[in-house]
Structure formats: structure tokens, C-alpha cells
Design a protein around this motif. Structure first.
Motif, PDB file in Angstrom:
ATOM      1  N   TYR A 525      49.519 -18.927   1.361  1.00  0.00           N
ATOM      2  CA  TYR A 525      50.326 -19.469   0.266  1.00  0.00           C
ATOM      3  C   TYR A 525      49.470 -20.023  -0.870  1.00  0.00           C
ATOM      4  O   TYR A 525      50.009 -20.503  -1.876  1.00  0.00           O
ATOM      5  CB  TYR A 525      51.262 -20.554   0.805  1.00  0.00           C
ATOM      6  CG  TYR A 525      52.226 -20.006   1.843  1.00  0.00           C
ATOM      7  CD1 TYR A 525      53.248 -19.136   1.489  1.00  0.00           C
ATOM      8  CD2 TYR A 525      52.083 -20.332   3.185  1.00  0.00           C
ATOM      9  CE1 TYR A 525      54.114 -18.611   2.447  1.00  0.00           C
ATOM     10  CE2 TYR A 525      52.939 -19.819   4.153  1.00  0.00           C
ATOM     11  CZ  TYR A 525      53.941 -18.955   3.781  1.00  0.00           C
ATOM     12  OH  TYR A 525      54.795 -18.435   4.720  1.00  0.00           O
ATOM     13  N   ARG A 528      50.365 -23.170  -2.819  1.00  0.00           N
ATOM     14  CA  ARG A 528      51.701 -23.321  -3.420  1.00  0.00           C
ATOM     15  C   ARG A 528      52.645 -23.933  -2.370  1.00  0.00           C
ATOM     16  O   ARG A 528      53.502 -23.246  -1.795  1.00  0.00           O
ATOM     17  CB  ARG A 528      52.214 -21.979  -3.922  1.00  0.00           C
ATOM     18  CG  ARG A 528      51.408 -21.404  -5.084  1.00  0.00           C
ATOM     19  CD  ARG A 528      52.006 -20.099  -5.600  1.00  0.00           C
ATOM     20  NE  ARG A 528      51.885 -19.051  -4.586  1.00  0.00           N
ATOM     21  CZ  ARG A 528      50.845 -18.236  -4.470  1.00  0.00           C
ATOM     22  NH1 ARG A 528      49.829 -18.351  -5.306  1.00  0.00           N
ATOM     23  NH2 ARG A 528      50.811 -17.304  -3.537  1.00  0.00           N
ATOM     24  N   THR A 539      55.446 -20.976  -1.102  1.00  0.00           N
ATOM     25  CA  THR A 539      55.678 -19.830  -1.974  1.00  0.00           C
ATOM     26  C   THR A 539      54.600 -18.781  -1.746  1.00  0.00           C
ATOM     27  O   THR A 539      53.400 -19.052  -1.905  1.00  0.00           O
ATOM     28  CB  THR A 539      55.663 -20.244  -3.453  1.00  0.00           C
ATOM     29  OG1 THR A 539      56.661 -21.239  -3.671  1.00  0.00           O
ATOM     30  CG2 THR A 539      55.940 -19.047  -4.358  1.00  0.00           C
ATOM     31  N   ARG A 541      52.787 -14.817  -2.272  1.00  0.00           N
ATOM     32  CA  ARG A 541      52.374 -14.021  -3.427  1.00  0.00           C
ATOM     33  C   ARG A 541      53.463 -13.054  -3.867  1.00  0.00           C
ATOM     34  O   ARG A 541      53.474 -12.594  -5.008  1.00  0.00           O
ATOM     35  CB  ARG A 541      51.096 -13.246  -3.083  1.00  0.00           C
ATOM     36  CG  ARG A 541      49.907 -14.159  -2.786  1.00  0.00           C
ATOM     37  CD  ARG A 541      48.699 -13.369  -2.357  1.00  0.00           C
ATOM     38  NE  ARG A 541      47.583 -14.242  -1.998  1.00  0.00           N
ATOM     39  CZ  ARG A 541      46.439 -13.828  -1.496  1.00  0.00           C
ATOM     40  NH1 ARG A 541      46.227 -12.518  -1.302  1.00  0.00           N
ATOM     41  NH2 ARG A 541      45.487 -14.700  -1.194  1.00  0.00           N
ATOM     42  N   SER A 543      56.484 -13.889  -4.231  1.00  0.00           N
ATOM     43  CA  SER A 543      57.496 -14.777  -4.813  1.00  0.00           C
ATOM     44  C   SER A 543      58.583 -15.180  -3.829  1.00  0.00           C
ATOM     45  O   SER A 543      59.547 -15.848  -4.216  1.00  0.00           O
ATOM     46  CB  SER A 543      58.147 -14.137  -6.058  1.00  0.00           C
ATOM     47  OG  SER A 543      57.189 -13.971  -7.087  1.00  0.00           O
ATOM     48  N   GLN A 566      56.776 -16.572  -8.376  1.00  0.00           N
ATOM     49  CA  GLN A 566      55.800 -17.437  -7.710  1.00  0.00           C
ATOM     50  C   GLN A 566      55.961 -18.909  -8.132  1.00  0.00           C
ATOM     51  O   GLN A 566      55.051 -19.512  -8.719  1.00  0.00           O
ATOM     52  CB  GLN A 566      54.372 -16.966  -7.995  1.00  0.00           C
ATOM     53  CG  GLN A 566      54.003 -15.685  -7.275  1.00  0.00           C
ATOM     54  CD  GLN A 566      52.520 -15.380  -7.329  1.00  0.00           C
ATOM     55  OE1 GLN A 566      51.783 -15.939  -8.129  1.00  0.00           O
ATOM     56  NE2 GLN A 566      52.077 -14.490  -6.462  1.00  0.00           N
ATOM     57  N   VAL A 568      55.949 -22.853  -8.317  1.00  0.00           N
ATOM     58  CA  VAL A 568      55.228 -23.994  -7.767  1.00  0.00           C
ATOM     59  C   VAL A 568      56.131 -25.198  -7.986  1.00  0.00           C
ATOM     60  O   VAL A 568      56.396 -25.586  -9.119  1.00  0.00           O
ATOM     61  CB  VAL A 568      53.866 -24.193  -8.451  1.00  0.00           C
ATOM     62  CG1 VAL A 568      53.173 -25.430  -7.898  1.00  0.00           C
ATOM     63  CG2 VAL A 568      52.998 -22.970  -8.266  1.00  0.00           C
ATOM     64  N   ALA A 579      60.943 -26.114 -10.567  1.00  0.00           N
ATOM     65  CA  ALA A 579      59.947 -25.089 -10.861  1.00  0.00           C
ATOM     66  C   ALA A 579      59.819 -24.979 -12.373  1.00  0.00           C
ATOM     67  O   ALA A 579      60.825 -24.782 -13.064  1.00  0.00           O
ATOM     68  CB  ALA A 579      60.351 -23.752 -10.266  1.00  0.00           C
ATOM     69  N   ASP A 581      57.828 -23.150 -15.607  1.00  0.00           N
ATOM     70  CA  ASP A 581      57.039 -21.971 -15.974  1.00  0.00           C
ATOM     71  C   ASP A 581      56.926 -21.903 -17.486  1.00  0.00           C
ATOM     72  O   ASP A 581      57.920 -21.632 -18.178  1.00  0.00           O
ATOM     73  CB  ASP A 581      57.705 -20.711 -15.423  1.00  0.00           C
ATOM     74  CG  ASP A 581      56.903 -19.447 -15.739  1.00  0.00           C
ATOM     75  OD1 ASP A 581      55.696 -19.574 -15.994  1.00  0.00           O
ATOM     76  OD2 ASP A 581      57.493 -18.351 -15.733  1.00  0.00           O
TER      77      ASP A 581
END
Length: 773
Positions: A525, A528, A539, A541, A543, A566, A568, A579, A581
Motif C-alpha cells: 500500500y 497509503r 489504498t 495501486r 485504487s 489512489q 490518501v 480524500a 486531490d
């Protein structure tokens, strides 16, 4: 004046464009030994970079002196000096980079504005006494304290230029027949017995500096440096114009014999009893009074006002000729240093739970040490002599975590308690270790009402009694020191979650015994991993998010979160996983239910944002400049009505970390600037310079903001006023010149402040009285 590029036909017109990795943007000043440039680091920190003259770069003796200067400056980097960021004394042109500190020198200020008013003079005296205390504790004697080596920053005076200082372990010697320094500010023993110069010489210089600040002239002034030297050794100082309340202390500082002068601690004690109306503002925090904004009303300019330092750019350079004409080195006289504090004996932590319990020992209460006010000798009267303007060398024939520790887990990080305690406070410190472990590195802890749970490289976990520091149990990490990359512990699902094997494994331990209840390989992970509301979110790779029950380790669900790649996750005690982004054109924020993986809502907000807090449907973000990567604003977003309030910072902050409490966001930059922003009114409340470079994330608890430094210091700031309240002594450890990549934050709870230091110790101080630290 602003920094200027190199021009002209002299050697310095050919100055290098870089010193190491730092681009030199312009000259701040030039002195007898080198040129000081303004520069910026890759992260945007403004630096003052000293590059030696080419002629001295070829001199082996000078290289030794410069190496000594770098070592001394690194030792004393802290609240009262310009912290060293980087240096290379072995480069073709040796250089040293320190943080750029806005503000004029005392010499420039007095020349432009005249003598300081009594209140400002008292604050200056207190600040310099504190500075010398810390410098001497680091085992350094400055030996050239003078008005041009005192910067008047907004939060107090800073002592600079350790070019002729003498560390206690110096291998250099003063050359027979040569003296270095500035005669009007040198002590008698610097002329008579240069090999015996100790901390008391700096106290003598402090007295001379205060006289200069009070009158515009020194206590020993003449057109001839030789006559000045004679007066320093044989005549009484001229103290005409020094305020009556300071006369006894200043006279004692200027005593002919070193043993008759006060130590910095005695000087501060004397200042506190000077008068009932004594107000030290930012320099002696325990005596602070008056308006909240008054902490910026010292002799230096406000650091949050444009242009406050533009015309003071030459303050980092030495005065030409101050000691360049007579190369000399340093005396090494062990045992001459005053003001040091005896180290408390380190206590070894307990053994693993399966072994015999450790021996518990309570640390003795700190002894209350106080000094009576020292009585000074009668002030010397007489004429006011002309000031000798040039400093020269004289022949000797005339006879100086990103918040991880601060409440990690599922609780609300904005409300640590600072309530009264039934038992008297007893400070303690321990060296946290475990049998079979070579522990090395900073402890990281989480607090519960009855226990501190800590990890450290080499120590998988330990339970510590917060009242006395006794270690109830401790487990060595598998591979001992191989576990060098540790993450903070988390209390979730009734268990203590720790990471082992360099973060590749998650272990859930019984908090009472330290025994493993379940374990999970989390290597795939890539870090993450988030703990939210009794659930562990992993999480992958691909997703896909896997949710584990924090109490049992069993899988609860596995799915992708709609619209998020993905993710975090972050959590702030409201049992929601966020999350965030940022894609360069905006930021998408998704709120996820950790029990099901369902998205409660998803919003797209303007700007490159980083989430720093969430509570009752309100989210707080920092906004990053796309062009400079500095934090330039704070954003408050209300999920109930979708309103977004943006508050621009007066000045962008490089490498800023933030914490939120009651709608106020406190931001701490990599160069130590601390800013408070009220996000309801969109007002920047205050900004101060803590002088702690590369600090921990700030912690807001009750009426205080706390931060930690790489040298083990903890600094306390008044959350409402932005005033410095106090700081602990430095605990740098053996690797005092190393740079720590990440620092755990102090932990404030139950009226105490727990912190980790670079020497590997875990310690506690009384959070109710920072001025006594």
C-alpha cells in the motif's frame, strides 16, 4: 537599502553566482572577511549567505577560523541568533548560509533614531542576557558583541557574527602578540590575558552595548584605539545618561575583574527586580503586560509590514577592519564557561512485556533556584568622551511532525485539555529504549489520560506513565535499529496500532501489555494508510480501498471510491475520511463513510488546496501558489451552504504547516514564522518570528501554540496575542550539526507539554508556566 548586484572592477565584481546550491541574488553587505549575499533556497527560504573574500580563501589559517565560525554558529542556532541552514568551509570560496532576519542592527538604529527609551532599553538588556545565556550554554564565547552584531528583529534582539568566537573544544590558539575584537566593547582581560577570555567577557561587552544604546556613545570612547584600550583596563566607565534603574546592573557588567560581573541568569534576575513597573514585553515572557499588539513595538521594525527591512540590508556584514588586519585564532581554556545547566541523568526504559518488569524510579522534583538581586557599585560620573568610530585589531603590548505526536488517532485534535492537576508537577526525562534494541532517533507518542504510548527507531512500542516517566512496558522492534523509518502510533478500535519493519507491517497491540493481537502486511500500500473511526483504510495501486476493522484486523469491505484515483485519506475526529486531490487547476474533495466506502459528497474547489482541519461540517485548507509553491492563503469551506471564504496572507510562507482551533488557523513556515488567521473574519491576527528553523508542525492547545525545534527546544506562544511566552533549553544530542528531516510535534495535555529531543530523550515541562522553562 535593497540588495544590490555585484558591480565595479574590484574582485567582488567577479563574485560567484552560486554558493553551493543557493543562487546569490544580491549583496547585503561587505566586510573585512567576506561578502554577505541575499539568496533563496529551493523551497523559497530567504537566506543570508556569507562568502569569504578570495584572498582569505587561500589562507589555511583563515580556513581554520572560518570552520570554527561555522561550528560555533551551528552550536548556538536558536531563538536569539540567525540559525545556520547550510555551510561549506572547504569550498573553493568557503561560505555559510543562515536565515535572513529582517531588522536593523542596533548600531544603525541608534545612528538613525538616537538613544533608546528606558522601556526599550530594559527589553534590549533582557533579550541580550537571554541570548548570552543560550550562547554560553552551548559552550561558546562570542568575544565580539557590539552594536553592529545585534540585529533588532520584531521578536527581540538577535546576536550575529561568530567569526572570532571560541567554542570550548577549539583546537586553535590565540597568537602571541595579537588581539582581535573591537576595543570599545572588549573586556580588560582581552587586553591583559587573552588566553583567559571566558563568558564574563561577553557580559562586559553587553554592558558596553547597553551604554551605547542608552546614550549613543560607549563607556570608553576616544579617537585613539590605544587610549580606549587603556581606559578599558585602568579607568572607570562613563555611565552618564544611563537610566538610574539600570545603573547598578550596568556597572556590575563593566567590573574590571571577570568574577565580579553577573552571569546572564543573575542579570535577568536583577532586571526582574529593577522596578515594580518593569515590562519586558517579548524578551522576558513572564513579565508581559499591555496591549496584545505591543510585542512588535520594540526597537526593531514590525516583520509583517512591507519595507520594514529594505533599508537595513547591510546588517549582516562585519564592520570593515574589525579584525581582518591581524589574523589570529582562539584560545582553548576548558572549564571557563558559565551559565550551563547540569544534565539530568538519563533513565533507561523498561523491558519487553515477556521479560521482568523494569525498575521504576521517580525523577526528583526540580529544585527551585533563585538569586537575590545583585547590588552594583556606585556609578562613575565624569565627561562623555567622543565615540571612537572604527573597529580595529590592537597590538597586545597595551596590557563568546507534522502534528503526529499532538493527539494522533480518532480524537479531536483541536481540543487537548490544559486543566489543573491534583498532584504537584514533577518534571522528568527518559531515554526511551528496550532490551535488545539499539534505539536511535526521536520518540513519537500519543497521549491518553493515563498513559503515553511511544515508538522510536529500534523500539516497536512502549507505555510510559505521564506522571513520572516510568516505563510500564517496552518492546524492541524486530531487527533493532533496522527499523529506522517509524510512523506515529495510533489508538484505534481499543488497540495500539504501530508500524514495524520500516512501515511495511501494521501491528495491533494490547495497550495494557504490549502483546500483539493481530498483524497485517501493508507493504503493497506504499504508505497509503489511514485510521478513521475504528477502521483502517488501505489504498492499493489499483485504487481499490480495503477497510479493516481496527479491533480485529478483519476485512470489512473492499471497493474503489467513485471519482477518486489512489485516494490518501485524512481524518480529524469527525468519523469522516477525506480524500483531497489537487490537479493544478483546482482541488477535488471527497467525503467518504469509512464503515461502507460510500461517498457522502464530492466538491471541486478553486486553487491548489491542502486540507488542514475539519469540524462540524467546516473544512479548512491552505492554498499554495502554483508559481512559487509557497502557502499564500487560508480557505474556509462550509459544507452546509457551500460558502468558500479565502483569506490571503500578507506574505507567502515557505514549507508551511498548519493547525486549526476555533476557526483560527495557525501556520508555521520552515523559517520559523508563525501566523494566526481568523477564518470567520478573514483577518490575519498576528505574525511573529520564532527563529526556529525547520520546526515541527504547530500544536494549538488551550491558550497556547507550541512548536518543537531540531535542537530539542519547545517554544510556547500566546495564541491570542502572538507573544513568545518561553522556551525550553536545547537538547541537541551528539548529532548537533545534523538536519532532522521530520520532527514530531510537542504533545499538550493535562497542563503539561511532552516533547522529544534530538538526543533521543522524552521529557515533560509544566505547560501552565512557559516563562519558567
Amino acid at each position: 537599502m535593497p540588495p544590490s548586484p555585484s558591480t565595479g572592477t574590484d574582485a567582488e565584481a567577479e563574485s560567484p553566482r552560486y554558493a553551493g546550491q543557493y543562487l546569490l541574488e544580491g549583496q547585503l553587505g561587505s566586510g573585512g572577511m567576506g561578502v554577505v549575499h541575499l539568496a533563496r533556497s529551493a523551497s523559497g527560504l530567504r537566506l543570508a549567505v556569507k562568502v569569504v573574500h578570495a584572498e582569505f580563501a587561500q589562507d589555511p589559517e583563515f580556513r581554520g577560523r572560518f570552520r570554527q565560525e561555522v561550528a560555533a554558529a551551528r552550536r548556538v542556532s536558536g531563538a536569539f541568533t540567525a540559525p545556520v541552514v547550510d555551510a561549506d568551509p572547504d569550498a573553493e570560496r568557503p561560505w555559510m548560509a543562515t536565515l535572513f532576519i529582517p531588522g536593523p542592527t542596533l548600531s544603525e538604529y541608534v545612528k538613525r533614531n538616537g538613544a533608546l527609551a528606558p522601556a526599550r532599553l530594559r527589553r534590549l538588556t533582557a533579550g541580550l542576557a537571554e541570548a548570552l545565556r543560550d550562547i554560553h550554554r552551548a559552550g561558546v564565547v562570542h568575544r565580539d558583541l557590539k552594536p553592529s552584531n545585534v540585529l533588532l528583529a520584531g521578536d527581540g534582539p538577535k546576536v550575529i557574527d561568530f567569526g572570532i568566537s571560541r567554542p570550548s573544544d577549539s583546537e586553535l590558539r590565540t597568537e602571541t602578540g595579537k588581539l582581535i575584537g573591537t576595543p570599545p566593547f572588549m573586556a580588560p582581560e582581552q587586553f591583559r590575558r587573552p588566553r583567559e577570555v571566558g563568558p564574563a567577557a561577553d557580559v562586559f561587552a553587553l554592558g558596553s552595548v547597553i551604554v551605547h544604546a542608552a546614550t549613543g556613545s560607549g563607556p570608553f570612547d576616544s579617537d585613539s584605539p590605544y587610549l580606549v584600550a587603556y581606559q578599558v583596563v585602568h579607568e572607570e566607565p562613563d555611565l552618564t545618561g544611563v537610566p538610574d534603574e539600570l545603573l547598578p546592573l550596568v556597572a556590575r557588567c563593566l567590573a574590571k575583574e571577570p568574577e565580579d560581573r553577573p552571569t546572564p541568569d543573575e542579570l535577568m534576575a536583577g532586571l526582574r527586580s529593577v522596578s515594580a513597573s518593569y515590562d519586558t514585553q517579548a524578551f522576558i515572557p513572564g513579565q508581559r503586560t499591555g496591549d496584545p499588539g505591543q510585542h512588535t513595538d520594540g526597537p526593531g521594525p514590525r516583520t509583517d509590514e512591507p519595507g520594514s527591512y529594505a533599508d537595513e540590508s547591510a546588517s549582516y556584514a562585519e564592520e570593515p577592519g574589525s579584525y581582518a588586519e591581524e589574523p589570529a585564532s582562539y584560545a582553548d581554556e576548558p572549564g571557563q564557561h558559565a551559565g550551563g545547566r547540569a544534565a539530568r541523568p538519563a533513565r533507561t526504559a523498561g523491558r519487553a512485556p515477556e521479560e521482568e518488569p523494569p525498575t521504576h524510579r521517580r525523577a526528583a522534583p526540580a529544585a527551585a533556584a533563585g538569586r537575590s538581586q545583585a547590588h552594583g557599585m556606585p556609578p562613575a560620573g565624569g565627561r562623555k568622551r567622543r565615540r571612537w568610530p572604527v573597529a580595529v585589531a590592537v597590538a597586545a603590548g597595551l596590557a563568546l511532525g507534522a502534528g503526529a505526536v499532538a493527539h494522533v488517532g480518532s480524537g479531536d485534535p483541536r481540543t487537548p485539555a490544559e486543566s489543573a492537576r491534583p498532584a504537584p508537577f514533577q518534571p522528568w526525562d527518559i531515554d526511551l529504549s528496550a532490551r535488545g534494541a539499539e534505539a536511535s532517533g526521536l520518540p513519537q507518542c500519543v497521549h491518553t489520560p493515563g498513559t503515553l504510548y511511544c515508538v522510536r527507531p529500534g523500539v516497536l512500542a512502549a507505555a510510559v506513565d505521564p506522571d513520572d516517566g516510568d516505563v510500564r512496558w517496552a518492546r524492541a522492534a524486530a531487527g533493532a535499529r533496522a527499523d529506522g523509518d517509524v510512523r506515529p502510533p495510533v489508538l484505534s478500535g481499543g488497540l495500539l496500532h504501530v508500524f514495524s519493519d520500516g512501515g511495511r507491517r501494521l501491528d495491533a497491540l494490547d495497550p495494557a501489555t504490549g502483546r500483539t493481537r493481530w498483524s497485517q502486511d501493508v507493504a503493497r500500500y506504499d504508505g497509503r494508510i489511514a485510521h478513521v473511526g475504528g477502521t483502517v483504510l488501505l489504498t492499493g495501486r489499483d485504487s481499490q480501498v480495503t477497510a479493516l476493522d481496527a479491533a480485529t484486523g478483519e476485512r470489512v469491505w473492499r471497493r474503489a471510491v467513485d471519482g477518486v484515483t489512489q485516494p490518501v485519506f485524512q481524518s480529524y475526529g469527525d468519523r469522516i475520511a477525506y480524500a483531497v486531490d489537487a490537479d493544478g487547476t483546482g482541488t477535488r474533495v471527497t467525503a467518504v463513510d469509512p464503515r461502507t466506502g460510500d461517498a457522502h459528497w464530492q466538491r471541486r474547489l478553486d486553487g491548489a488546496l491542502g486540507l488542514v482541519g475539519a469540524h462540524d461540517g467546516v473544512l479548512w485548507f491552505t492554498s499554495t501558489s502554483v508559481t512559487h509553491s509557497d502557502t499564500d492563503a487560508v480557505v474556509r469551506y462550509d459544507t452546509a451552504d457551500g460558502t468558500q471564504r479565502r483569506t490571503a496572507l500578507r506574505y507567502p510562507l515557505a514549507g508551511a504547516q498548519a493547525v486549526v482551533r476555533d476557526d483560527t488557523v495557525y501556520l508555521l513556515s520552515a523559517d520559523g514564522a508563525l501566523v494566526a488567521v481568523d477564518t470567520r473574519t478573514s483577518a490575519q491576527l498576528w505574525q511573529i518570528q520564532t527563529s526556529v528553523s525547520f520546526p515541527s508542525a504547530p500544536v494549538a492547545a488551550g491558550r497556547r501554540v507550541y512548536l518543537g525545534g531540531a535542537d530539542g527546544r519547545v517554544v510556547a506562544v500566546d495564541a491570542a496575542k502572538g507573544a513568545l511566552l518561553g522556551q525550553t533549553r536545547a537538547r541537541p544530542g551528539a548529532a548537533r550539526e545534523s538536519v532532522v528531516a521530520w520532527l514530531p510535534s510537542p504533545l499538550a495535555a493535562d497542563g503539561r507539554v511532552y516533547a522529544a529531543a534530538g538526543d533521543g530523550s522524552l521529557f515533560v515541562v509544566d505547560g501552565t508556566d512557559p516563562a519558567a522553562w
